[in-house]
Design an enzyme around this catalytic site. Structure first.
Site, mmCIF file in Angstrom:
data_model
loop_
_atom_site.group_PDB
_atom_site.id
_atom_site.type_symbol
_atom_site.label_atom_id
_atom_site.label_comp_id
_atom_site.label_asym_id
_atom_site.label_seq_id
_atom_site.Cartn_x
_atom_site.Cartn_y
_atom_site.Cartn_z
ATOM 1 N N MET A 30 22.282 21.983 7.878
ATOM 2 C CA MET A 30 23.372 21.436 7.564
ATOM 3 C C MET A 30 24.320 20.979 6.471
ATOM 4 O O MET A 30 25.038 21.220 5.806
ATOM 5 C CB MET A 30 24.352 21.977 8.248
ATOM 6 C CG MET A 30 24.117 22.239 10.322
ATOM 7 S SD MET A 30 25.750 22.847 10.943
ATOM 8 C CE MET A 30 26.104 21.504 11.163
ATOM 9 N N TYR A 32 24.835 18.585 3.429
ATOM 10 C CA TYR A 32 24.600 16.780 3.096
ATOM 11 C C TYR A 32 23.473 16.408 4.108
ATOM 12 O O TYR A 32 23.337 14.725 4.613
ATOM 13 C CB TYR A 32 26.045 16.619 3.962
ATOM 14 C CG TYR A 32 26.913 15.673 3.541
ATOM 15 C CD1 TYR A 32 27.773 15.398 1.854
ATOM 16 C CD2 TYR A 32 26.978 13.714 4.145
ATOM 17 C CE1 TYR A 32 28.349 14.169 1.589
ATOM 18 C CE2 TYR A 32 27.605 13.174 2.649
ATOM 19 C CZ TYR A 32 28.229 13.237 2.268
ATOM 20 O OH TYR A 32 29.218 12.326 1.558
ATOM 21 N N LEU A 33 22.686 16.288 3.390
ATOM 22 C CA LEU A 33 21.025 15.581 2.952
ATOM 23 C C LEU A 33 21.402 13.989 2.421
ATOM 24 O O LEU A 33 21.121 13.630 1.839
ATOM 25 C CB LEU A 33 20.572 16.589 2.208
ATOM 26 C CG LEU A 33 19.938 17.805 1.989
ATOM 27 C CD1 LEU A 33 19.023 18.716 1.042
ATOM 28 C CD2 LEU A 33 19.480 18.553 3.308
ATOM 29 N N HIS A 34 20.250 13.536 4.046
ATOM 30 C CA HIS A 34 19.492 12.232 4.093
ATOM 31 C C HIS A 34 18.393 12.292 4.834
ATOM 32 O O HIS A 34 17.925 13.251 4.333
ATOM 33 C CB HIS A 34 20.761 11.801 4.513
ATOM 34 C CG HIS A 34 20.691 12.314 6.555
ATOM 35 N ND1 HIS A 34 19.764 12.322 7.402
ATOM 36 C CD2 HIS A 34 21.815 13.169 7.095
ATOM 37 C CE1 HIS A 34 19.847 12.962 8.105
ATOM 38 N NE2 HIS A 34 21.498 13.744 8.196
ATOM 39 N N HIS A 37 16.735 14.636 6.670
ATOM 40 C CA HIS A 37 16.594 15.378 6.480
ATOM 41 C C HIS A 37 15.402 15.263 5.454
ATOM 42 O O HIS A 37 13.788 16.633 5.652
ATOM 43 C CB HIS A 37 17.425 16.409 5.731
ATOM 44 C CG HIS A 37 18.862 16.368 6.745
ATOM 45 N ND1 HIS A 37 19.956 16.158 5.789
ATOM 46 C CD2 HIS A 37 18.972 17.403 7.314
ATOM 47 C CE1 HIS A 37 21.111 16.471 6.850
ATOM 48 N NE2 HIS A 37 20.585 17.007 7.326
ATOM 49 N N GLN A 61 28.749 27.634 15.527
ATOM 50 C CA GLN A 61 27.937 26.071 16.812
ATOM 51 C C GLN A 61 29.168 25.699 16.648
ATOM 52 O O GLN A 61 28.708 24.478 17.296
ATOM 53 C CB GLN A 61 26.980 25.704 15.939
ATOM 54 C CG GLN A 61 26.219 25.312 15.092
ATOM 55 C CD GLN A 61 25.512 24.709 13.936
ATOM 56 O OE1 GLN A 61 24.796 25.958 14.094
ATOM 57 N NE2 GLN A 61 24.453 23.649 14.368
ATOM 58 N N LYS A 149 16.105 13.823 17.236
ATOM 59 C CA LYS A 149 17.248 13.265 16.679
ATOM 60 C C LYS A 149 18.062 14.372 17.615
ATOM 61 O O LYS A 149 19.569 14.217 18.571
ATOM 62 C CB LYS A 149 17.803 12.919 15.829
ATOM 63 C CG LYS A 149 19.402 11.884 15.929
ATOM 64 C CD LYS A 149 20.786 11.867 14.492
ATOM 65 C CE LYS A 149 21.261 12.582 14.185
ATOM 66 N NZ LYS A 149 22.203 13.550 14.748
ATOM 67 N N VAL A 176 14.830 9.292 11.849
ATOM 68 C CA VAL A 176 15.235 8.446 10.826
ATOM 69 C C VAL A 176 16.396 7.493 10.998
ATOM 70 O O VAL A 176 17.272 8.177 11.295
ATOM 71 C CB VAL A 176 14.896 8.216 9.632
ATOM 72 C CG1 VAL A 176 15.081 7.917 8.478
ATOM 73 C CG2 VAL A 176 13.548 9.758 9.414
ATOM 74 N N LYS A 184 20.682 7.835 11.120
ATOM 75 C CA LYS A 184 20.905 8.830 9.454
ATOM 76 C C LYS A 184 21.756 10.113 10.613
ATOM 77 O O LYS A 184 21.118 10.637 11.558
ATOM 78 C CB LYS A 184 20.123 9.279 9.541
ATOM 79 C CG LYS A 184 19.282 7.598 8.662
ATOM 80 C CD LYS A 184 19.592 7.643 6.864
ATOM 81 C CE LYS A 184 18.517 6.438 6.556
ATOM 82 N NZ LYS A 184 19.088 6.003 5.279
HETATM 83 P P1 AMP Z 1 21.551 18.988 10.393
HETATM 84 O O1 AMP Z 1 21.656 19.401 9.255
HETATM 85 O O2 AMP Z 1 22.436 17.959 10.969
HETATM 86 O O3 AMP Z 1 22.107 19.925 11.502
HETATM 87 O O4 AMP Z 1 20.221 19.212 11.107
HETATM 88 C C1 AMP Z 1 19.091 19.629 10.523
HETATM 89 C C2 AMP Z 1 18.053 18.845 11.068
HETATM 90 O O5 AMP Z 1 17.758 17.905 10.401
HETATM 91 C C3 AMP Z 1 18.401 18.679 12.175
HETATM 92 O O6 AMP Z 1 16.403 19.207 12.823
HETATM 93 C C4 AMP Z 1 17.539 18.396 12.849
HETATM 94 O O7 AMP Z 1 17.428 17.672 14.283
HETATM 95 C C5 AMP Z 1 17.034 16.736 11.900
HETATM 96 N N1 AMP Z 1 18.004 15.559 11.428
HETATM 97 C C6 AMP Z 1 19.208 15.560 11.405
HETATM 98 N N2 AMP Z 1 19.440 13.723 11.584
HETATM 99 C C7 AMP Z 1 17.661 13.300 11.421
HETATM 100 C C8 AMP Z 1 17.037 11.961 11.568
HETATM 101 N N3 AMP Z 1 18.578 10.931 11.465
HETATM 102 N N4 AMP Z 1 16.212 12.074 11.689
HETATM 103 C C9 AMP Z 1 15.279 12.606 11.822
HETATM 104 N N5 AMP Z 1 16.385 13.928 11.628
HETATM 105 C C10 AMP Z 1 17.302 14.458 11.309
#
Ligand code: AMP
Length: 283
Positions: A30, A32-34, A37, A61, A149, A176, A184
């Site tokens: 979604m 706002y990459l960290h 991701h 969702q 996570k 992570v 994160k």
């Molecule tokens: P999101 O953008 O939050 O929907 O996350 C996209 C993908 O990145 C999902 O598969 C999350 O589980 C993964 N993700 C989010 N935060 C972390 C993290 N801290 N460590 C590893 N994977 C992550």
């Protein structure tokens, strides 16, 4: 890196890549990459010829009282981070492209949703499974990368891939964390400064649980109550849940035994945070 906003164009490019025998790794997000991701992208980069990253804040969702509007977004920053990390295709559709009208078909998740975030966020995993079904059909990946996570999401996606016969390998990637242990998350920017200082208590409570298990505690309720005490004592957040289940089937356990998940969700004023730990006990 190519930025693609249209489904037809994405499919066309992918079919060309597949015709050239290229393997496709897919990282749905979604935005706002960290660094969480980034870990997924890095792994996808290592294991595939082509890496597709999608950034789409999926309204399906989010519940009516959830943070769809407040969810952080930054296209330019994400584009740069994706480019720097070696993404080949950045798929960035808007809501009208993904949902041009009311959906005529929705995917309903039947299993593993009566607990944890599935119970707290009714319909959430139906939204996740529906958008992933669409994205899998658009990106046609060989491998799809998901973070632990969101361990319940990994379990649900495993069911989706299995039940709908997607020829996709699910690759789970370790969580992570920040230096102080906080997992994160894009939502961390919505913590107030005081809450950000308190938030490492979530991971501390998981470490406390791990410590208790290592010390021989086998009663889930005792562990949950110590975790709750720690979080309530250290944060102003409201505990949404702290639960322990078998993993990945997410069934209740009366005793800590085998592979289990200890998972929690805590609501701060503008961000609901989740975290978990998987522990295996073989005695
Ligand atoms: P999101 O953008 O939050 O929907 O996350 C996209 C993908 O990145 C999902 O598969 C999350 O589980 C993964 N993700 C989010 N935060 C972390 C993290 N801290 N460590 C590893 N994977 C992550």
């Amino acid at each position: 890196m190519k930025v693609i906003t249209k489904i037809a164009e994405m499919q066309k490019q992918i079919i060309q890549e597949k015709n050239n025998q290229k393997s496709i790794g897919f990282v749905p997000t979604m935005g706002y990459l960290h660094e969480g991701h980034m870990a997924l992208i890095k792994r996808a980069r290592q294991e595939n010829d082509i890496v597709v990253l999608s950034v789409f804040v999926n309204p399906l969702q989010f519940g009516p009282s959830e943070d769809l509007e407040a969810y952080p977004r930054d296209f330019e920053r994400d584009k740069k981070a994706a480019e720097d990390s070696g993404v080949d295709y950045f798929f960035y559709p808007d809501v009208n492209e993904m949902y041009p009208g009311a959906p005529s078909v929705k995917v309903i998740v039947q299993d593993r949703t009566e607990v944890l975030c599935g119970r707290s966020r009714p319909g959430h995993f139906d939204g996740v499974a529906t958008v992933l079904t669409k994205l899998f059909n658009i990106v046609l990946p060989d491998r799809a990368y998901f973070g632990m996570k969101d361990a319940q999401q990994v379990a649900v996606v495993d069911g989706l891939i299995h039940d709908f016969h997607f020829p996709i390998t699910l690759v789970p990637v370790e969580t992570v964390r920040e230096e102080d242990g906080l997992a994160k998350s894009s939502r961390n920017v919505n913590l107030l400064p005081e809450e950000r200082k308190q938030a490492p208590a979530l991971y501390e409570s998981l470490k406390l649980a791990e410590h208790m298990i290592n010390e021989g505690v086998r009663d889930p309720e005792r562990i949950i109550s110590s975790m709750a005490q720690h979080i309530s004592g250290q944060t102003s957040g409201i505990i949404d849940y702290i639960e322990i289940y078998s993993y990945p089937d997410l069934k209740p356990v009366s005793k800590i035994q085998g592979k289990i998940i200890i998972a929690l969700a805590v609501k701060f004023s503008r961000a609901r945070l989740i975290d978990n730990m998987i522990v295996t006990v073989n005695e």
